[in-house]
Write an enzyme that holds these catalytic residues in place. Sequence first.
Site, short mmCIF file in Angstrom:
data_model
loop_
_atom_site.label_atom_id
_atom_site.label_comp_id
_atom_site.label_asym_id
_atom_site.label_seq_id
_atom_site.Cartn_x
_atom_site.Cartn_y
_atom_site.Cartn_z
N HIS A 104 0.65 -1.35 -0.14
CA HIS A 104 -0.07 0.13 0.02
C HIS A 104 0.70 1.16 0.18
O HIS A 104 0.56 2.34 0.80
CB HIS A 104 -1.10 -0.17 1.39
CG HIS A 104 -2.00 -1.28 1.21
ND1 HIS A 104 -2.38 -1.83 0.06
CD2 HIS A 104 -2.61 -1.86 2.11
CE1 HIS A 104 -3.28 -2.78 0.31
NE2 HIS A 104 -3.39 -2.59 1.52
N HIS A 174 -9.89 1.60 0.79
CA HIS A 174 -9.94 0.53 1.33
C HIS A 174 -10.72 0.29 2.32
O HIS A 174 -10.65 -0.04 3.77
CB HIS A 174 -8.38 0.57 2.19
CG HIS A 174 -7.84 -0.93 2.48
ND1 HIS A 174 -8.31 -1.57 3.57
CD2 HIS A 174 -6.90 -1.46 1.82
CE1 HIS A 174 -7.52 -2.53 3.66
NE2 HIS A 174 -6.77 -2.84 2.84
N GLU A 309 -11.67 -4.19 -2.52
CA GLU A 309 -10.83 -3.26 -3.05
C GLU A 309 -10.37 -3.51 -4.51
O GLU A 309 -9.55 -4.10 -4.97
CB GLU A 309 -9.41 -3.13 -2.40
CG GLU A 309 -9.42 -3.28 -1.00
CD GLU A 309 -8.07 -3.95 -0.28
OE1 GLU A 309 -7.03 -3.76 -0.60
OE2 GLU A 309 -8.19 -4.70 0.36
C1 BGC Z 1 -4.15 -6.73 2.17
C2 BGC Z 1 -4.05 -7.50 3.48
C3 BGC Z 1 -3.53 -6.29 4.49
C4 BGC Z 1 -4.58 -5.43 4.59
C5 BGC Z 1 -4.01 -4.20 5.43
C6 BGC Z 1 -4.99 -5.48 2.42
O1 BGC Z 1 -5.23 -4.94 1.29
O2 BGC Z 1 -4.41 -7.55 1.12
O3 BGC Z 1 -2.94 -8.33 3.35
O4 BGC Z 1 -3.46 -7.03 5.73
O5 BGC Z 1 -4.78 -4.92 3.50
O6 BGC Z 1 -4.69 -4.21 6.71
#
Ligand code: BGC
Length: 342
Positions: A104, A174, A309
């Site tokens: 991210h 998210h 997402e």
């Molecule tokens: C990811 C997870 C991650 C989470 C963050 C998701 O988009 O795929 O692996 O733990 O975001 O909390």
Amino acid sequence: MRHMRFGQLPDGQAVDLHTIGTAPGPVLELLTLGATVHRLEVTCGDGVRRNVVLGHATVADRLASDAYLGATVGRYANRIAHGRFELAGREVVVGTHDRGNSLHGGPDGFDRRLWEVVSAGADHAALRLVSPDGDQGFPGELTAQVRYEVADGMVRVRHEATTDATTVVNLTNHSYFNLDGDGAGSVDHHLLSLDADAYVPVDPTGIPLGEPVPVDGTPFDFRAAAPIGPAVRSNDPQVVSARGIDHDVLVRGEGLRRAAVLESPATSTRLELWSDQPGLQVYTGNFLDGSLRSSLGKAYRQGDGIALEPQLHPDTPHHPDWPSAVLEPGERYVHVLEWRFD
Ligand code: BGC
């Protein structure tokens, strides 16, 4: 549009909260920190108004959290293996803070930045962030904008970005949904359907193993609506290793189209997710372990929400044959998603 002070960053900068929309339609509360969806109140199928997304009570809780609740994630949503890749003939090294991979956008991603409100009205708000050249290791000054709009039972989110040098970009929202209301407990009984025939298996750190495989005969088969609970308790090695579903599915078709439907029989609430992206990361809140608190002070436990997402497929810099995340100067990245409530 109404706005108020939500809190402040450790350096004293104000974090504001903006509200758009009017009941009985969706009312959306946005934070300038992370261009975040803080609350989304809708009229549920049983006629009751509920906030259907997870969120933190304070700025401090948000900064201490690694769950990205409701945030705009970027510059590159999802993972880049080992945080290293080649771009325009040179090696790019970006921040890694998730089991050796970049997640991210790196340790100080867009979810932790103060976005500037550049326009706002009763039903819309647009927020902008300028990410400098070299931010978290990514080349090029990137100007990102997220525009939220509320209309007739739906929320539209439009992500845009431009750059002054070749870079990669993959932005998404998210938000975790719980259609019985934030803090109502597990979403195991929610029915999920996905407009997807294939998914991408991953290694134990969430990096794609190779090519997508058909969902046929796997717990990832949501071509017909099915409850989430049995899938996240399956003994399929992919589910066991991810502690639930944390996988990219290939959304059928192109352009703005339906990607997923989430429905709670308990409150008769139904959400359609529409997206123009090739992939959808489905994440069943596997790492919520009771340590994070909701905006109402309740503990979030595993499976208390589901994040849907829309985005490019994960780790595209290492998969040249997948739809590309490369953005060149003069081009405009655009990603539109919609949450449609009945
Ligand atoms: C990811 C997870 C991650 C989470 C963050 C998701 O988009 O795929 O692996 O733990 O975001 O909390």
